[in-house]
Motif scaffolding. Sequence first.
Motif, PDB file in Angstrom:
ATOM      1  N   THR A 292       0.963  -0.952   0.116  1.00  0.00           N
ATOM      2  CA  THR A 292      -0.092   0.143  -0.055  1.00  0.00           C
ATOM      3  C   THR A 292       0.873   1.205  -0.136  1.00  0.00           C
ATOM      4  O   THR A 292       0.599   2.170   0.173  1.00  0.00           O
ATOM      5  N   GLU A 297      -1.544   8.672   2.921  1.00  0.00           N
ATOM      6  CA  GLU A 297      -1.863   8.411   4.201  1.00  0.00           C
ATOM      7  C   GLU A 297      -3.466   8.626   4.516  1.00  0.00           C
ATOM      8  O   GLU A 297      -3.859   9.871   4.054  1.00  0.00           O
ATOM      9  N   GLU A 301      -9.536   3.451   4.162  1.00  0.00           N
ATOM     10  CA  GLU A 301      -9.324   2.868   5.688  1.00  0.00           C
ATOM     11  C   GLU A 301      -8.691   1.558   5.606  1.00  0.00           C
ATOM     12  O   GLU A 301      -8.851   0.797   4.661  1.00  0.00           O
ATOM     13  N   LEU A 302      -7.718   1.493   6.597  1.00  0.00           N
ATOM     14  CA  LEU A 302      -6.757   0.347   6.455  1.00  0.00           C
ATOM     15  C   LEU A 302      -7.234  -0.538   7.934  1.00  0.00           C
ATOM     16  O   LEU A 302      -7.735   0.098   9.068  1.00  0.00           O
ATOM     17  N   GLN A 303      -7.247  -1.940   7.979  1.00  0.00           N
ATOM     18  CA  GLN A 303      -7.225  -2.746   9.083  1.00  0.00           C
ATOM     19  C   GLN A 303      -5.864  -2.624   9.958  1.00  0.00           C
ATOM     20  O   GLN A 303      -4.985  -1.998   9.640  1.00  0.00           O
ATOM     21  N   GLY A 306      -3.021  -3.837   8.494  1.00  0.00           N
ATOM     22  CA  GLY A 306      -2.365  -3.268   7.268  1.00  0.00           C
ATOM     23  C   GLY A 306      -3.244  -3.717   5.901  1.00  0.00           C
ATOM     24  O   GLY A 306      -2.773  -2.733   5.266  1.00  0.00           O
ATOM     25  N   GLY A 307      -4.119  -4.471   6.068  1.00  0.00           N
ATOM     26  CA  GLY A 307      -4.787  -4.880   4.961  1.00  0.00           C
ATOM     27  C   GLY A 307      -6.070  -3.563   4.739  1.00  0.00           C
ATOM     28  O   GLY A 307      -6.386  -3.055   5.503  1.00  0.00           O
ATOM     29  N   VAL A 308      -6.290  -3.484   3.356  1.00  0.00           N
ATOM     30  CA  VAL A 308      -7.268  -2.486   3.126  1.00  0.00           C
ATOM     31  C   VAL A 308      -8.483  -2.926   3.562  1.00  0.00           C
ATOM     32  O   VAL A 308      -9.029  -4.401   3.089  1.00  0.00           O
ATOM     33  N   THR A 316     -13.966  -0.054  -0.810  1.00  0.00           N
ATOM     34  CA  THR A 316     -13.341   0.413   0.445  1.00  0.00           C
ATOM     35  C   THR A 316     -14.261   1.704   0.821  1.00  0.00           C
ATOM     36  O   THR A 316     -15.344   1.899   0.679  1.00  0.00           O
ATOM     37  N   ARG A 328      -5.914  -7.102   0.881  1.00  0.00           N
ATOM     38  CA  ARG A 328      -6.834  -7.181   1.955  1.00  0.00           C
ATOM     39  C   ARG A 328      -6.446  -7.921   2.955  1.00  0.00           C
ATOM     40  O   ARG A 328      -7.038  -7.995   4.149  1.00  0.00           O
ATOM     41  N   ASN A 329      -5.247  -8.609   2.847  1.00  0.00           N
ATOM     42  CA  ASN A 329      -4.754  -9.285   3.886  1.00  0.00           C
ATOM     43  C   ASN A 329      -5.578 -10.558   4.112  1.00  0.00           C
ATOM     44  O   ASN A 329      -5.619 -10.693   5.673  1.00  0.00           O
TER      45      ASN A 329
END
Length: 367
Positions: A292, A297, A301-303, A306-308, A316, A328-329
Amino acid sequence: MALPIQARRRRPPSRLALLFAVCKCSDALTLSRRPLRQTRRTQLRMMDEVECDVAIVGGGPAGCCCALYTARADHRTVILDKNPSVGALAITSHIANYPGVDKTMGGDELLDKMREQAVSYGTDYRRAQVFMVDVEGEQKVVYTPDVTVKAKTLVLATGALGHEPSFAGEAEFLGRGVSYCATCDAAFYRDAEVCVVGSGNEAIEEAEYLTKFASTVHWVTQFDPRWDEVPHAVELRDHPNVKHWSATRLMEVVGDDAGVNGVVLKRKGGEEQESLAVEGCFIYVAGSKPITDFLSENAVELQDDGGVAVNDEMETSVPGVFAIGDIRNTPFKQVVVAAADGCIAAMSIDRFLKGRKKVRVDWVHDL
């Protein structure tokens, strides 16, 4: 058939884009102490600008599947792919668990077919390094050193950075006995001895899966898990065909032209190294990191990992911006999952672009 993509010429839109254009020019602007009239001036190369309906950053299975659907739906689609030969699928030696694919097919061959299929429906595939995106406003803008893409919708499909080889022999035997995915490769080691390196949740889950196939799973942990806190850790340790090597480090993966045939281990406090004969080595000492870095910044929004973050439609926190695949991890890092993400996003994009409230399907049931 997809509509032709419109292109025109324009100057770099920002100082950052200007910087990359300068780096790409063969004759950079230079400063001189000579009078201005004697200073050689070099014109910066103009950047192409492309307008489309769907811009996809990333050309892996998620991005290619999404492009296949959007291009087939007559949405002008552009894929911007940094390098088609370095993704997780591209470096996979055999694909044995993707529906309809011969088990001898390599990951790079499958990805080539996915890309060719997307292009056959009108996708504009481009090799390009994306260094910045602007998701504000109705039109999303993607910047590369060579082209600026303006799109009605943006799809983030850059995947994740996998574990970097850190043990002797790991890189040499990757795909020839060294693996990072038991779900993918466990069936190749039926009735064989293998080792699993790592003490995290992923290592434990993958080692459990391997017990269904391997005759012995050697579980190597430099630091033991917290037995009362980590799910299934005790069950794995006590499994009849698991041997736990506590407080032990992997020193080297060894083998020959046929692949891995052993590992070298060293116990904590021990002076001598031990050789262990195994046919496979599954390494889980570091998790994957979603790519990413090209996002500013708070762009989306990220989890916490670090995933989207996305909803059920792969959208998103920013309307018109979607994220699919390993970015998305998701814990389910499989080709079929990435492709499914791409399909879901494409159908959501079709609805978004046409202002519908429901997804339109490609089939009709005769009643």
